[in-house]
Motif scaffolding. Structure first.
Motif, mmCIF file in Angstrom:
data_model
loop_
_atom_site.group_PDB
_atom_site.id
_atom_site.type_symbol
_atom_site.label_atom_id
_atom_site.label_comp_id
_atom_site.label_asym_id
_atom_site.label_seq_id
_atom_site.Cartn_x
_atom_site.Cartn_y
_atom_site.Cartn_z
ATOM 1 N N ASP A 274 -0.319 4.538 13.513
ATOM 2 C CA ASP A 274 -1.314 3.529 13.148
ATOM 3 C C ASP A 274 -2.619 4.144 12.642
ATOM 4 O OD1 ASP A 274 -2.072 0.756 12.981
ATOM 5 O OD2 ASP A 274 -3.366 1.077 14.730
ATOM 6 N N SER A 275 -2.676 5.477 12.584
ATOM 7 C CA SER A 275 -3.939 6.137 12.230
ATOM 8 C C SER A 275 -4.369 5.875 10.795
ATOM 9 C CB SER A 275 -3.836 7.647 12.472
ATOM 10 O OG SER A 275 -2.868 8.231 11.612
ATOM 11 N N ASP A 276 -3.429 5.496 9.919
ATOM 12 C CA ASP A 276 -3.797 5.116 8.545
ATOM 13 C C ASP A 276 -3.391 3.670 8.275
ATOM 14 O OD1 ASP A 276 -1.050 5.259 8.334
ATOM 15 O OD2 ASP A 276 -1.039 6.503 6.528
ATOM 16 N N SER A 277 -3.465 2.859 9.333
ATOM 17 C CA SER A 277 -3.095 1.436 9.252
ATOM 18 C C SER A 277 -1.634 1.256 8.849
ATOM 19 C CB SER A 277 -4.012 0.691 8.272
ATOM 20 O OG SER A 277 -5.362 0.783 8.677
ATOM 21 N N ASN A 278 -0.802 2.208 9.243
ATOM 22 C CA ASN A 278 0.650 2.168 9.005
ATOM 23 C C ASN A 278 1.033 2.328 7.534
ATOM 24 O OD1 ASN A 278 1.538 1.797 11.730
ATOM 25 N ND2 ASN A 278 0.916 -0.355 11.601
ATOM 26 N N ASP A 279 0.122 2.774 6.692
ATOM 27 C CA ASP A 279 0.440 2.914 5.267
ATOM 28 C C ASP A 279 1.571 3.912 5.031
ATOM 29 O OD1 ASP A 279 -1.452 1.058 4.595
ATOM 30 O OD2 ASP A 279 -2.984 2.516 4.002
ATOM 31 N N THR A 280 1.535 5.047 5.723
ATOM 32 C CA THR A 280 2.579 6.061 5.531
ATOM 33 C C THR A 280 3.927 5.548 6.022
ATOM 34 O OG1 THR A 280 0.997 7.882 5.722
ATOM 35 C CG2 THR A 280 3.317 8.397 6.145
ATOM 36 N N ILE A 281 3.934 4.902 7.176
ATOM 37 C CA ILE A 281 5.181 4.363 7.715
ATOM 38 C C ILE A 281 5.757 3.305 6.779
ATOM 39 C CG2 ILE A 281 6.185 3.023 9.596
ATOM 40 C CD1 ILE A 281 5.688 5.869 10.378
ATOM 41 N N LYS A 282 4.905 2.464 6.223
ATOM 42 C CA LYS A 282 5.382 1.432 5.296
ATOM 43 C C LYS A 282 6.006 2.064 4.057
ATOM 44 C CE LYS A 282 2.011 -2.059 6.749
ATOM 45 N NZ LYS A 282 0.761 -2.795 6.385
ATOM 46 N N ALA A 283 5.407 3.142 3.567
ATOM 47 C CA ALA A 283 5.965 3.831 2.398
ATOM 48 C C ALA A 283 7.317 4.447 2.730
ATOM 49 C CB ALA A 283 4.995 4.902 1.915
#
Length: 356
Positions: free
Chosen positions: A251-260
């Motif tokens: 969640d440290s980048d608002s889940n942006d990496t996980i979403k990608a």
């Protein structure tokens, strides 16, 4: 005195054991294609070398061998100092197994206990040890074989050889589940990974904590985002919020990496393979890794013999082995070239194992 091995017009330095990088690559390729060796402890992906076999996700921390081998890479690599060119994948973990930071969490009724998994991993590698393969190369190979077994398309990571084992323990600094996000981020940055790579590495390391624990796929990232299935694993969902380290990192980048990563199976695999390769190629600045990569080859000549029969006929024989997952067919003939270097040479091909 510097020992060299000639390879065409090039030459290679030999290590302290008189082994060249080419010979190290060949030794690993033989292992990959020899039944009952390095692929055995991770085939199938659910196999557990040192414990009962599993049919459900490893929520109790009793990870399958493949998961342990992936975690070992993480624990050995993460104490690297990229700026100083020290540490990384150097097998110093062999001397650090009993440190609290290298004990794996076991979740029983939501209460985290700790146990060791490093020693079991190193002992597993020692079953196949030889002068040709360092323990640190085995640790990298362990990651490669785990992915070969668990990734549906048997994708081979870009694997180089030539790592040199440390002779003493390295520094402490493996992030622990109870550590803050700042501590974890600083550790990854020191090892050479940025925030995005940190998230990718942590997610790849924890991929077996999902509803398909024995397949390396994007199910885990989607379950985390959707709150379904295993919802990201115990370091996301544990009742003790102090130990939700994966949640803090994801969640440290608002889940942006996980979403990608969750966009497609290809996106997930590409992200994980890229960061995994960076991790296993992080070595002390005094170490030079091979330029060539380990196969896997579809087949390999295990041994060959060139003899003369009682009637003076040249006989060429040998054993060829293959891994059916890579290529089920084995050549029925073999070709060798003989002659004097720099002069005319002659090529001969066997005829179904007959004399020629």
């Amino acid at each position: 005195m510097l020992l060299m091995q000639f390879r065409g017009l090039n030459c290679q330095a030999l290590d302290a054991n008189g082994v060249s990088l080419d010979e190290k690559i060949l030794a690993i390729e033989r292992l990959l294609l020899t039944p009952g060796t390095i692929m055995f402890p991770v085939t199938p992906c659910s196999f557990m070398l040192n414990g009962p076999q599993q049919t459900i996700p490893a929520q109790n921390g009793s990870d399958q061998t493949a998961a342990q081998w992936v975690r070992t890479v993480f624990h050995d690599f993460i104490t690297a100092d990229a700026a100083a060119g020290t540490g990384g994948l150097d097998a110093s973990i062999s001397f650090e197994a009993d440190r609290p930071e290298n004990l794996g969490l076991v979740f029983n009724a939501g209460t985290p206990d700790e146990t060791s998994f490093i020693n079991a991993t190193i002992i597993g590698f020692n079953l196949f040890s030889s002068v040709f393969t360092s323990t640190s190369d085995f640790i990298a190979l362990g990651l490669a074989t785990s992915l070969l077994s668990c990734e549906p398309d048997a994708r081979m990571i870009h694997l180089k050889v030539g790592r040199i084992d440390a002779t003493v323990a390295g520094p402490t600094g493996v992030p622990r589940p109870q550590d803050s996000l700042d501590i974890a981020t600083a550790a990854f940055a020191k090892a050479g990974l940025n925030q995005t790579e940190m998230i990718q590495a942590v997610d790849g390391r924890a991929d077996h904590f999902d509803s398909t624990p024995f397949v390396f796929d994007a199910v885990g990232v989607n379950e985390y985002l959707n709150g379904s299935g295993q919802a990201g694993g115990p370091l996301v969902t544990t009742q003790n919020e102090t130990f939700r380290s994966d949640l803090r990192i994801f969640d440290s980048d608002s889940n942006d990496t996980i979403k990608a990563m969750a966009a497609s199976t290809q996106s997930f695999e590409d992200a994980c393979f890229t960061v995994f390769e960076k991790m296993i190629n992080t070595v002390p600045k005094t170490v030079t890794l091979s330029t060539d990569l380990v196969g896997p080859r579809p087949w390999i000549l295990m041994e060959s013999h060139l003899d003369l029969s009682s009637t003076g006929v040249v006989q060429y024989s040998g054993n060829i082995t293959t891994n059916s997952r890579f290529n089920p067919s084995v050549p029925t003939t073999a070709t060798y070239v003989y002659g004097t270097p720099g002069e005319d040479t002659v090529s001969q091909t066997s005829d179904g194992g007959g004399e020629y």
